[in-house]
Design a protein around this motif. Structure first.
Motif, PDB file in Angstrom:
ATOM      1  N   LYS A 143       0.831  -1.215   0.000  1.00 46.13           N
ATOM      2  CA  LYS A 143       0.000   0.000   0.000  1.00 46.13           C
ATOM      3  C   LYS A 143       0.863   1.261   0.000  1.00 46.13           C
ATOM      4  O   LYS A 143       0.560   2.243  -0.683  1.00 46.13           O
ATOM      5  CB  LYS A 143      -0.915   0.004   1.232  1.00 46.13           C
ATOM      6  CG  LYS A 143      -2.074  -0.971   1.161  1.00 46.13           C
ATOM      7  CD  LYS A 143      -2.927  -0.871   2.410  1.00 46.13           C
ATOM      8  CE  LYS A 143      -4.077  -1.849   2.369  1.00 46.13           C
ATOM      9  NZ  LYS A 143      -4.927  -1.778   3.582  1.00 46.13           N
ATOM     10  N   ARG A 160      -5.598  -1.017  -6.473  1.00 52.51           N
ATOM     11  CA  ARG A 160      -6.245  -0.317  -5.357  1.00 52.51           C
ATOM     12  C   ARG A 160      -7.365  -1.165  -4.758  1.00 52.51           C
ATOM     13  O   ARG A 160      -7.587  -1.158  -3.548  1.00 52.51           O
ATOM     14  CB  ARG A 160      -6.787   1.021  -5.835  1.00 52.51           C
ATOM     15  CG  ARG A 160      -5.695   2.069  -6.128  1.00 52.51           C
ATOM     16  CD  ARG A 160      -6.289   3.459  -6.246  1.00 52.51           C
ATOM     17  NE  ARG A 160      -5.274   4.441  -6.601  1.00 52.51           N
ATOM     18  CZ  ARG A 160      -5.108   4.950  -7.818  1.00 52.51           C
ATOM     19  NH1 ARG A 160      -5.918   4.565  -8.807  1.00 52.51           N
ATOM     20  NH2 ARG A 160      -4.154   5.836  -8.058  1.00 52.51           N
ATOM     21  N   TYR A 170      -6.022  -3.848  -2.388  1.00 55.05           N
ATOM     22  CA  TYR A 170      -5.553  -3.390  -1.088  1.00 55.05           C
ATOM     23  C   TYR A 170      -6.496  -2.349  -0.473  1.00 55.05           C
ATOM     24  O   TYR A 170      -6.078  -1.547   0.362  1.00 55.05           O
ATOM     25  CB  TYR A 170      -4.147  -2.801  -1.228  1.00 55.05           C
ATOM     26  CG  TYR A 170      -3.121  -3.831  -1.629  1.00 55.05           C
ATOM     27  CD1 TYR A 170      -2.632  -4.751  -0.711  1.00 55.05           C
ATOM     28  CD2 TYR A 170      -2.658  -3.900  -2.953  1.00 55.05           C
ATOM     29  CE1 TYR A 170      -1.697  -5.693  -1.076  1.00 55.05           C
ATOM     30  CE2 TYR A 170      -1.725  -4.846  -3.327  1.00 55.05           C
ATOM     31  CZ  TYR A 170      -1.251  -5.748  -2.387  1.00 55.05           C
ATOM     32  OH  TYR A 170      -0.320  -6.694  -2.762  1.00 55.05           O
TER      33      TYR A 170
END
Length: 495
Positions: free
Chosen positions: A434, A473, A476
């Motif tokens: 991330k 995206r 996570y």
């Protein structure tokens, strides 16, 4: 130095004194360096329920001074249990909550000073209480004229174990050499390597817990996973025993975050593998992993089973199928090594799924028998073929080069600590990935974009959805919740 409860604590240096306690109200005699002095009647008498005889204080100096405003408080300093190694300072009148605390502190003090200590008196009857529940330093000889010894006799295995326990909380994978260096660097003490090895083993059992004890808490741990991470799959199977507690058989864990992230942002290619566990009870660790858009490993599920065979792989694949959904609906593909029984289990659980063997595993086994570079490179050339015709052509080349190689290719780590390590590993990896996303813009090669723009083409038309910023995206967008430590688990009262 003396710790006083029912009499003088062991004297460390300086003249020795001994006292024979008589009945309450009688005089006693003290011999110091051969001279006898008459001691007046004691000023304080206190009964000891354990030994059923009176305590006799030499003077009122060692009684707690209590005033109307400070009832229950003593006039002496209480030793701070959190004092760091090397910062211990003894004072006359200092209080200790337990005799074990006094001994432990004394060890730290003299090991730091590099002094050897001889216990002249170490008897229960020679310890006297200064106030309820405390131990007091009565005499202190704090000057040493002897040289420093880097191998203090107080640095025994128990002392080394206590220091390594603190280190293992921050470095659970501490090795023997690093443990010895830690004792030398941090405490300036040289200890035998065998002693460090024994102390490290004991310290690891204290921190991690014995393997047998952890199996008893497995069900509590799985219930804590359900509480902290709702939607996760965490189950255990046992073997019933007619007259005894059931035996652990296997467990399976798939965190809800991992299932959602895999479905929403990872390519549908699942890698299956297994490895041996090196603990006392053995077993196998089965795992299912994927790769995200940046080719980072993404753990989906893992299990502990007694052995690797068709039956255990079938059990693992069946549970994973319930978590992820049907193969025809989602189009899952599988890649794995030549594990025992896995291919047969795959055909029964997911008969329509596409599956292939991992080339790297094939290549590692292949080079054990065929050493020449040209033959070894042919394995990778075969793996890069995208059509059947191309593959047959390369295999024919390999047959002409080395018929033996052509024929070879023609044939077909306590348990709760490990589970927590895996969960923490997944959390760390997800957090790291991330963080890396913050520096990604999603912009591909500028030269390719310029060429596409000149031709009137859109870059989005040449990028698969699994390789976009939206995909990673989504993978996570969720996070794993922390799990309480063992003392906060809700016991299940189940074997």
């Amino acid at each position: 130095m003396q710790g006083k409860n029912s009499g003088p604590w062991p004297e460390l240096g300086g003249p020795r004194s001994s006292r024979q306690h008589g009945p309450a109200g009688q005089d006693t005699t003290t011999t110091v360096n051969g001279d006898e002095d008459h001691v007046p009647d004691p000023t304080a008498v206190e009964l000891d329920s354990k030994y059923e005889k009176p305590y006799e204080y030499e003077s009122e100096v060692f009684n707690s001074l209590v005033s109307s405003g400070d009832e229950g408080k003593t006039a002496y300093d209480t030793f701070d249990e959190d004092t760091e190694y090397g910062e211990v300072q003894f004072k006359v009148g200092q209080l200790f909550h337990t005799m074990e605390s006094f001994k432990k502190t004394m060890k730290d003090y003299f090991v730091h000073k590099g002094k050897d200590v001889l216990y002249i008196k170490n008897e229960k009857l020679r310890v006297r209480a200064a106030c309820a529940g405390c131990f007091q330093i009565k005499i202190l000889y704090n000057e040493h004229n002897c040289g420093m010894d880097f191998g203090s006799n107080l640095a025994d295995r128990a002392w080394v174990t206590d220091k390594l326990v603190k280190k293992l909380f921050t470095e659970p994978d501490l090795k023997l050499g690093a443990a010895r260096d830690h004792i030398i660097d941090e405490y300036n003490v040289k200890v035998n390597l065998r002693m460090v090895a024994r102390a490290l083993k004991v310290a690891r059992e204290v921190v991690i817990g014995s393997e047998k004890a952890q199996y008893r808490k497995t069900r509590d741990y799985l219930m804590e996973l359900h509480r902290s991470n709702p939607g996760s799959t965490a189950l255990m199977e046992v073997i019933p025993q007619p007259e005894f507690l059931p035996l652990f058989d296997r467990l399976y864990i798939s965190l809800d975050v991992c299932k959602k992230g895999f479905k929403e942002g990872c390519r549908p290619l699942i890698g299956l593998d297994g490895c041996f566990l090196k603990g006392h009870y053995g077993g196998q660790l089965l795992s299912a992993v994927d790769q995200d858009t940046n080719n980072h490993f993404y753990v989906i599920a893992y299990a502990v089973v007694p052995n690797e065979c068709k039956e255990t792989w079938k059990w693992f694949l069946t549970l994973m199928k319930k978590d992820l959904g049907e193969v025809p609906q989602h189009g899952w593909n599988f890649i794995f090594d030549q594990q025992k029984g896995l291919e047969l289990a795959m055909k029964e659980v997911n008969p329509t799924a596409h599956h292939r063997n991992c080339v790297l595993h094939i290549w590692k086994n292949f080079i054990k028998y065929f050493k020449d570079e040209q033959t070894k490179q042919m394995v990778w050339e075969c793996s890069r073929c995208t059509t059947i015709q191309e593959f047959r052509s390369v295999m024919e080349k390999l047959k002409n080069l080395n018929k033996g190689a052509w024929e070879y290719l023609q044939r077909k780590k306590p348990i709760l600590s490990m589970c927590e390590d895996l969960r923490c590993y997944i959390m760390r990896k997800m957090a790291m990935h991330k963080k890396r996303l913050e520096h990604h813009t999603g912009m591909p090669c500028r030269h390719a974009v310029a060429a596409m723009a000149k031709m009137g083409l859109k870059p989005e038309d040449f990028v698969h959805k699994w390789l976009t910023m939206d995909a990673i995206r989504s993978a996570y967008s969720v996070c794993i919740n922390s799990v309480n430590s063992e003392e906060y688990w809700n016991p299940t009262d189940s074997p």
